[in-house]
Write an enzyme that holds these catalytic residues in place. Structure first.
Site, PDB file in Angstrom:
ATOM      1  N   SER A 122      67.165  38.003  54.609  1.00 58.36           N
ATOM      2  CA  SER A 122      67.463  38.493  55.960  1.00 58.36           C
ATOM      3  C   SER A 122      68.178  39.838  55.914  1.00 58.36           C
ATOM      4  O   SER A 122      67.933  40.717  56.747  1.00 58.36           O
ATOM      5  CB  SER A 122      68.304  37.464  56.721  1.00 58.36           C
ATOM      6  OG  SER A 122      67.580  36.265  56.926  1.00 58.36           O
TER       7      SER A 122
ATOM      8  N   THR B  37      61.046  33.970  55.826  1.00 61.51           N
ATOM      9  CA  THR B  37      60.971  32.530  55.569  1.00 61.51           C
ATOM     10  C   THR B  37      62.238  32.017  54.893  1.00 61.51           C
ATOM     11  O   THR B  37      62.942  32.770  54.225  1.00 61.51           O
ATOM     12  CB  THR B  37      59.761  32.195  54.677  1.00 61.51           C
ATOM     13  OG1 THR B  37      59.925  32.840  53.415  1.00 61.51           O
ATOM     14  CG2 THR B  37      58.476  32.683  55.319  1.00 61.51           C
ATOM     15  N   PRO B  38      62.544  30.723  55.061  1.00 64.01           N
ATOM     16  CA  PRO B  38      63.782  30.165  54.511  1.00 64.01           C
ATOM     17  C   PRO B  38      63.753  30.076  52.996  1.00 64.01           C
ATOM     18  O   PRO B  38      62.696  29.999  52.375  1.00 64.01           O
ATOM     19  CB  PRO B  38      63.836  28.748  55.119  1.00 64.01           C
ATOM     20  CG  PRO B  38      62.825  28.738  56.215  1.00 64.01           C
ATOM     21  CD  PRO B  38      61.785  29.742  55.833  1.00 64.01           C
ATOM     22  N   GLY B  39      64.954  30.034  52.411  1.00 62.43           N
ATOM     23  CA  GLY B  39      65.061  29.905  50.968  1.00 62.43           C
ATOM     24  C   GLY B  39      65.396  28.510  50.501  1.00 62.43           C
ATOM     25  O   GLY B  39      65.149  28.158  49.360  1.00 62.43           O
TER      26      GLY B  39
ATOM     27  N   ILE C  76      26.718  61.450  37.626  1.00 60.10           N
ATOM     28  CA  ILE C  76      27.273  62.423  38.561  1.00 60.10           C
ATOM     29  C   ILE C  76      26.411  62.507  39.826  1.00 60.10           C
ATOM     30  O   ILE C  76      25.263  62.065  39.846  1.00 60.10           O
ATOM     31  CB  ILE C  76      27.393  63.820  37.911  1.00 60.10           C
ATOM     32  CG1 ILE C  76      26.000  64.367  37.540  1.00 60.10           C
ATOM     33  CG2 ILE C  76      28.288  63.763  36.683  1.00 60.10           C
ATOM     34  CD1 ILE C  76      26.029  65.789  36.985  1.00 60.10           C
TER      35      ILE C  76
ATOM     36  N   GLY D 216      23.880  63.771  42.365  1.00 60.77           N
ATOM     37  CA  GLY D 216      22.683  64.578  42.195  1.00 60.77           C
ATOM     38  C   GLY D 216      21.874  64.212  40.975  1.00 60.77           C
ATOM     39  O   GLY D 216      20.790  64.777  40.759  1.00 60.77           O
TER      40      GLY D 216
ATOM     41  N   LYS E 146      20.611  58.707  40.984  1.00 61.67           N
ATOM     42  CA  LYS E 146      20.900  57.267  40.985  1.00 61.67           C
ATOM     43  C   LYS E 146      20.297  56.566  42.202  1.00 61.67           C
ATOM     44  O   LYS E 146      19.579  55.566  42.071  1.00 61.67           O
ATOM     45  CB  LYS E 146      22.421  57.038  40.978  1.00 61.67           C
ATOM     46  CG  LYS E 146      23.155  57.637  39.806  1.00 61.67           C
ATOM     47  CD  LYS E 146      24.631  57.347  39.865  1.00 61.67           C
ATOM     48  CE  LYS E 146      25.307  57.909  41.103  1.00 61.67           C
ATOM     49  NZ  LYS E 146      25.240  59.365  41.208  1.00 61.67           N
TER      50      LYS E 146
ATOM     51  N   SER F  14      31.203  56.231  39.881  1.00 62.24           N
ATOM     52  CA  SER F  14      32.099  55.430  39.020  1.00 62.24           C
ATOM     53  C   SER F  14      32.473  56.196  37.758  1.00 62.24           C
ATOM     54  O   SER F  14      32.058  55.830  36.656  1.00 62.24           O
ATOM     55  CB  SER F  14      31.455  54.086  38.666  1.00 62.24           C
ATOM     56  OG  SER F  14      30.129  54.203  38.226  1.00 62.24           O
TER      57      SER F  14
END
Length: 642
Positions: free
Chosen positions: A36, A107-109, A479, A481, A484, A552
């Site tokens: 908290s 959230t509580p501990g 690369i 161009g 692919k 990639s």
């Protein structure tokens, strides 16, 4: 929107934040670790509270005789919390910085409130696990880390708090980091960041601290602002749990709900579960008008071409893509009630919009949170987590939790009190595998990256038999161009003509949709390929020949994708040509922009491409035509035909 304190600092009400992305995160840890106070510090130092709120907190702190301003009072809204100086309930806080909006689940501990942590963490993108530097790593912090792993929270921050109490000693911090790393090796967590902080003093919370010159990382807020929020929604499998049947008059009948995963368009063929009836979507209706396509999270009303019987609790899916349908299954269950889970006792299970009776056939094992070893158990006590065999009175329509969080989770309700007593994460199988029987730990370090793909409704092998060929991933790298995309499109066309089941993923395609939030920095490029790898694996597991065309440039990113696939399924193809050829082609005008200084870091111009060391195939498009290149790729694919 007000939280439990009646605060209205919701950034969603400020127009300048509407186009910003959102990070949902939860804070967790052992009691009195400073959760908290940390949230109060984030609010205070980021100037996200009002002056009158600050004055009230300062006055309250003085009245209590405290030397420092008690920032925890900003978040401890319940009277019992203020008096005991603990957090009891889950409270959701809202704030924003110029970079991002945030929703925090505080959230509580205390151990008895672990169930509240499960609630708060169930929708989180990131979890902040606090560790008291003066106490070290405690059981409750381990438990919360384990729950974060089970819930598939993609990012974890271990904030070593109260560094001021140990004189900002680097050795103390390193010891805690080392201990947590040893524990985390047994968890399914891939991204963990360690930050030394003092929530009370403000060290490394919003700004870097001079008290930790040995720490080279970022502040907590900077990390929260810049962490990549994973696109973890399942965009492949359409799941639409029906919530209401809408019939305002005899000429209209629609089925309303929220899309759990996948997408839908008018004209798509659908199947209704459990009846198995089929039809086509006629319209996708919303209050604002009809949609051409709807996505996960959209609340819509579907109408069908045919008059078929559909009711609340049914699920609409694609005709040829159905989830598991069964009334017995295994799940990881976190028990949340003082009365233990007892095999054979009747409970109520709520799964999406479907409610049915359920009982536990067997507690397969209970997890020891400290060691992560499996232990025999005849029941599950409060806050214990175990793997359980369950049987329902009606069939459920579900996916494994690791594939689809929305359709892979459920809650268990006590029918006599109507109290939620358990939360579960489904597995697709109902038996323990032989591999798991040989492991001493449910999440051992011996698990490969493929562990998250172990449970499928229809096994890939069955899909391959129907398709008549093996599923494969052909990864074209090179690369811009080089050719692919041209080669991949031509290859897919040939495969399509041969009746093969295919999927083509192209760089431009995903950049305009799934990865539209990413740039072209090295980190963004890595994240781009990581996401594509995960998506490719989904298509692969559905029996497809997947063609991926991505620059990639980094070998380590391609290796990370390869690690997702069984041996031999990933085939790397290097599409190459002379840089001058690529610049002459310049299909996207990128080289021209690079020459004019409009863009920098262009692979093949002023940034290098790390060529594969041992590709399955190398195609030089200076020397080989598109037709010949396609022939070579088809021959490569043909090596794995069923």
């Amino acid at each position: 929107m007000s939280d439990t304190n009646g605060q209205t600092n919701n950034p969603n009400t400020d127009n300048k934040y509407l186009d910003m992305d959102l990070l949902r995160f939860t804070t967790a840890g052992s009691v009195d670790d400073g959760k908290s106070t940390l949230i109060g510090r984030l609010f205070y130092d980021s100037k996200s509270i009002f002056e009158d709120q600050m004055e009230a907190i300062e006055q309250s702190s003085k009245s209590s005789g405290e030397e420092d301003v008690n920032l925890a009072l900003l978040t401890d809204g319940l009277k019992a919390e203020r008096e005991q100086k603990i957090t009891i309930d889950v409270a959701y806080r809202y704030f924003a910085t110029p970079k991002r909006k945030f929703i925090i689940a505080d959230t509580p501990g205390h151990t008895q409130y672990t169930r509240n942590m499960v609630t708060g963490a169930s929708t989180a993108d990131l979890a902040v696990i606090l560790v008291d530097a003066s106490k070290g790593l405690l059981t409750q912090s381990r438990r919360h880390a384990f729950i974060s792993s089970l819930l598939r929270i993609p990012h974890l921050v271990v904030a070593v708090n109260k560094m001021d109490l140990v004189d900002y000693d680097e050795k103390v911090f390193n010891e805690i980091v080392s201990e947590f790393r040893a524990f985390a090796k047994k968890l399914n967590i891939t991204d963990v960041t360690y930050i030394p902080i003092s929530a009370l003093k403000g060290d490394n919370v919003v700004s870097k601290s001079e008290n930790t010159p040995w720490y080279n990382g970022s502040s907590l807020l900077h990390h929260l602002e810049n962490v990549k929020v994973d696109a973890d929604e399942n965009v492949v499998d359409f799941r639409f749990p029906v919530q209401y049947v809408i019939r305002p008059h005899q000429n209209f009948r629609g089925f309303s709900g929220r899309i759990a995963s996948g997408h839908i368009r008018p004209g798509d063929e659908i199947k209704v579960l459990p009846s198995g009836l089929t039809s086509k979507v006629k319209e996708v209706v919303t209050r604002e008008g009809n949609l051409e396509i709807a996505y996960p999270g959209d609340s819509v009303t579907l109408t069908t071409e045919d008059e078929i019987d559909i009711s609340r609790g049914d699920m609409i899916v694609r005709k040829d893509n159905v989830p598991t349908v069964r009334n017995n299954f295994e799940a990881y269950v976190c028990w949340m009630n003082e009365k233990p889970l007892e095999p054979g006792k009747q409970y109520v299970l709520q799964h999406t919009t479907r409610t049915t009776q359920v009982f536990a056939e067997e507690i397969v094992y209970r997890m020891n949170v400290d060691s992560l070893n499996r232990e025999e158990a005849g029941s599950l006590e409060l806050n214990e987590i175990g793997r359980v065999k369950l049987t329902t009175s009606q069939p459920l329509f579900f996916d494994a939790y690791q594939i689809n969080k929305k359709t892979g989770s459920f809650i268990i309700i006590d029918p006599t009190t109507n109290v939620t007593v358990g939360a579960g994460m489904m597995r697709a199988g109902s038996t323990v595998s032989k591999e798991e029987e040989t492991n001493n730990s449910e999440l051992s370090t011996q698990h490969s990256p493929n562990v998250v793909w172990e449970d499928w409704n229809i096994p890939r092998e069955e899909r391959e038999k129907r398709h008549g060929h093996k599923a494969q991933l052909i990864w074209l790298t090179g690369i811009s161009g080089a050719g692919k995309s041209t080669i991949a499109r031509a290859a897919e066309q040939k495969l399509w003509e041969q009746g093969k089941q295919t999927m083509l993923l192209d760089g431009d395609q995903v950049r305009h949709g799934l990865n539209g939030d990413l740039g072209f920095s090295p980190a963004d490029r890595t994240e781009n390929i990581r996401r594509v790898g995960q998506l490719s694996r989904l298509f692969y597991e559905h029996g497809n020949i997947v063609l991926c065309t991505f620059v990639s440039p980094f070998a380590k990113d391609r290796e990370a994708v390869k690690a997702l696939f069984p041996e031999g399924a990933f085939k790397e193809v290097h599409i190459t040509c002379a840089p001058e050829t690529a610049q002459e082609r310049d299909p996207k005008g990128l080289y021209k922009k690079a020459e004019e200084g409009e863009i920098t870091g262009l692979t093949g111009f002023d940034a290098a491409h790390q060529a594969p060391e041992d590709p399955a195939l190398t195609i030089n498009t200076d020397e080989v035509s598109v037709e010949e290149a396609v022939k070579q790729i088809l021959e490569l694919i043909g090596q794995g035909e069923a």
